[in-house]
Scaffold this motif. Structure first.
Motif, PDB file in Angstrom:
ATOM      1  N   GLU A   1       2.967  -3.426  50.863  1.00  0.00           N
ATOM      2  CA  GLU A   1       2.785  -2.444  50.808  1.00  0.00           C
ATOM      3  C   GLU A   1       3.589  -3.204  49.426  1.00  0.00           C
ATOM      4  N   ILE A   2       3.616  -4.848  49.372  1.00  0.00           N
ATOM      5  CA  ILE A   2       4.299  -5.321  48.335  1.00  0.00           C
ATOM      6  C   ILE A   2       3.151  -5.746  47.145  1.00  0.00           C
ATOM      7  N   ASP A   3       2.223  -5.342  47.789  1.00  0.00           N
ATOM      8  CA  ASP A   3       0.671  -6.081  47.034  1.00  0.00           C
ATOM      9  C   ASP A   3       0.427  -4.304  46.178  1.00  0.00           C
ATOM     10  N   TYR A   4       0.935  -3.112  45.907  1.00  0.00           N
ATOM     11  CA  TYR A   4       0.968  -1.782  46.140  1.00  0.00           C
ATOM     12  C   TYR A   4       2.138  -1.468  45.567  1.00  0.00           C
ATOM     13  N   MET A   5       3.247  -2.521  45.111  1.00  0.00           N
ATOM     14  CA  MET A   5       4.802  -2.085  44.804  1.00  0.00           C
ATOM     15  C   MET A   5       4.729  -1.415  43.306  1.00  0.00           C
ATOM     16  N   PHE A   6       3.931  -1.838  42.276  1.00  0.00           N
ATOM     17  CA  PHE A   6       4.373  -1.128  41.290  1.00  0.00           C
ATOM     18  C   PHE A   6       2.956  -0.408  40.985  1.00  0.00           C
ATOM     19  N   GLU A   7       2.261   0.196  41.692  1.00  0.00           N
ATOM     20  CA  GLU A   7       1.103   0.861  41.443  1.00  0.00           C
ATOM     21  C   GLU A   7       0.594   2.502  42.206  1.00  0.00           C
ATOM     22  N   LYS A   8       1.579   1.867  43.262  1.00  0.00           N
ATOM     23  CA  LYS A   8       1.822   3.489  43.729  1.00  0.00           C
ATOM     24  C   LYS A   8       3.908   4.311  43.943  1.00  0.00           C
TER      25      LYS A   8
ATOM     26  N   LEU B   1       9.981   5.292  42.624  1.00  0.00           N
ATOM     27  CA  LEU B   1       9.591   5.914  41.541  1.00  0.00           C
ATOM     28  C   LEU B   1       9.912   4.995  40.469  1.00  0.00           C
ATOM     29  N   GLY B   2      10.924   3.842  40.770  1.00  0.00           N
ATOM     30  CA  GLY B   2      11.608   3.386  39.659  1.00  0.00           C
ATOM     31  C   GLY B   2      10.538   1.754  39.314  1.00  0.00           C
ATOM     32  N   THR B   3       9.697   1.641  40.374  1.00  0.00           N
ATOM     33  CA  THR B   3       8.940   0.537  40.227  1.00  0.00           C
ATOM     34  C   THR B   3       7.364   1.498  39.772  1.00  0.00           C
ATOM     35  N   PHE B   4       7.335   3.059  39.782  1.00  0.00           N
ATOM     36  CA  PHE B   4       6.264   3.431  39.034  1.00  0.00           C
ATOM     37  C   PHE B   4       6.761   3.637  37.542  1.00  0.00           C
ATOM     38  N   ILE B   5       7.953   3.445  36.748  1.00  0.00           N
ATOM     39  CA  ILE B   5       8.662   4.118  35.794  1.00  0.00           C
ATOM     40  C   ILE B   5       8.493   2.150  35.437  1.00  0.00           C
ATOM     41  N   ILE B   6       8.566   0.932  35.517  1.00  0.00           N
ATOM     42  CA  ILE B   6       8.577   0.527  35.238  1.00  0.00           C
ATOM     43  C   ILE B   6       7.265  -0.823  34.934  1.00  0.00           C
ATOM     44  N   SER B   7       6.515  -0.314  36.068  1.00  0.00           N
ATOM     45  CA  SER B   7       4.889  -0.398  35.457  1.00  0.00           C
ATOM     46  C   SER B   7       4.607   0.570  33.857  1.00  0.00           C
ATOM     47  N   ASN B   8       5.068   1.412  34.004  1.00  0.00           N
ATOM     48  CA  ASN B   8       4.289   2.452  33.242  1.00  0.00           C
ATOM     49  C   ASN B   8       4.598   2.370  31.576  1.00  0.00           C
TER      50      ASN B   8
END
Length: 328
Positions: A271-278, A291-298
């Motif tokens: 899961e680590i490799d996709y933590m900020f993508e999915k 949701l938080g990691t997705f918001i950070i990435s965006n």
């Protein structure tokens, strides 16, 4: 309605529509429509990955409009044998699907921003109340110290002074050089971490408030980073009975660098490799949606920044680099 049931219902509608078209229309027409549908899916893969989270985040009344329209279009397909009406109705179902896929993530983002603003307003009020209470009690502390010194209880006076100094330093470390919307967040998560037994360190060579983002986006980024760090550290603490995290800032060569290092446990290392993508990838346990990691990435991408991370020996190191002069 449960998001999984919602998606299953949508898929069932399309299956019924295609089955009816397969019976009533020429197979080549049906194959063409299926091809168009596949193209729609391929063009909106990212939005489709977000659909489950969007549906589970938003209230049903915000998503039911498209569902009702699609049911109406499906009813037309089933109850008529006129080819043009069936095809137009299926296209109407496609249009509803595309609008839903594009609109719902925006509504999720707006809802999250509103919730963040509401929380930050409460935190800022608490923050200013803390500062005001310190000012209010200052003379009382001075009087207490004076009493202890006059009665030559120097040891007790020294202990009292160190305790008092620690409380003032905690607040001063957070508010020094920071705007109120950021200092309130920093103070909140510092206290939460300490209450949970996590050692926390702020090491700021440049203020967090000078992060080259709009204030609302500063709030979103810092709040999500700290919330994730606190929760991940707590999961680690529950197992090893100790945890720590550090937030650092610096600036080099026109680049603002934000780094957060915290303990974390990943039960599934893949899961680590996709933590900020999915969506749904998180180190905070099964009750969190990621949701938080997705918001950070965006947010980082929207400011032409770069996000990198490493996970070594139950410690995750997230580094964010954002140009100080953002290209318009």
């Amino acid at each position: 309605m449960n998001s999984i049931l919602y998606i299953v219902f949508i898929c069932s509608m399309y299956l019924m529509a295609y089955f009816k078209l397969f019976i009533d229309q020429h197979q080549l027409v049906v194959m063409l429509l299926v091809g168009i549908h596949v193209a729609v899916i391929m063009l909106h893969r990212k939005e489709i990955n977000m659909l489950s989270l969007s549906l589970s985040t938003l209230p049903f009344k915000k998503t039911s409009f498209f569902l009702v329209l699609q049911v109406i279009f499906l009813a037309v397909i089933i109850t008529t044998i006129q080819g043009s009406s069936q095809i137009i109705s299926l296209i109407g179902m496609f249009v509803c699907e595309v609008v839903r896929l594009r609109k719902l993530p925006i509504e999720v983002k707006e809802q999250h921003e509103f919730q963040q603003l509401s929380k930050k307003l409460e935190e800022m009020n608490e923050h200013f109340l803390t500062v005001r209470s310190q000012r209010h009690d200052f003379l009382k502390h001075v009087s207490a110290l004076e009493f202890l010194i006059e009665h030559e209880t120097n040891h007790e006076a020294k202990e009292y002074f160190h305790t008092l100094l620690g409380e003032y330093n905690t607040v001063n470390q957070v508010i020094k050089g920071e705007d109120s919307h950021i200092s309130s967040i920093l103070l909140k998560y510092k206290r939460i971490a300490e209450q949970r037994g996590t050692d926390i360190e702020y090491n700021f060579n440049v203020p967090v408030s000078s992060l080259p983002m709009k204030p609302i986006h500063q709030v979103q980024l810092i709040a999500n980073l700290l919330e994730n760090a606190v929760e991940a550290s707590q999961s680690y603490h529950d197992i090893y009975h100790q945890s720590a995290f550090t937030l650092k800032t610096e600036s080099h060569g026109g680049i603002y660098i934000l780094e957060i290092i915290n303990n974390a446990i990943f039960t599934d290392k893949s899961e680590i490799d996709y933590m900020f993508e999915k969506f749904g990838t998180t180190s905070k346990g099964k009750d969190h949606q990621g949701l938080g990691t997705f918001i950070i990435s965006n947010l980082v991408k929207s400011y032409n920044g770069r996000l990198s991370f490493q996970y070594i020996e139950n410690t995750i190191n997230i580094k964010i680099k954002i140009p100080l002069i953002v290209k318009g």
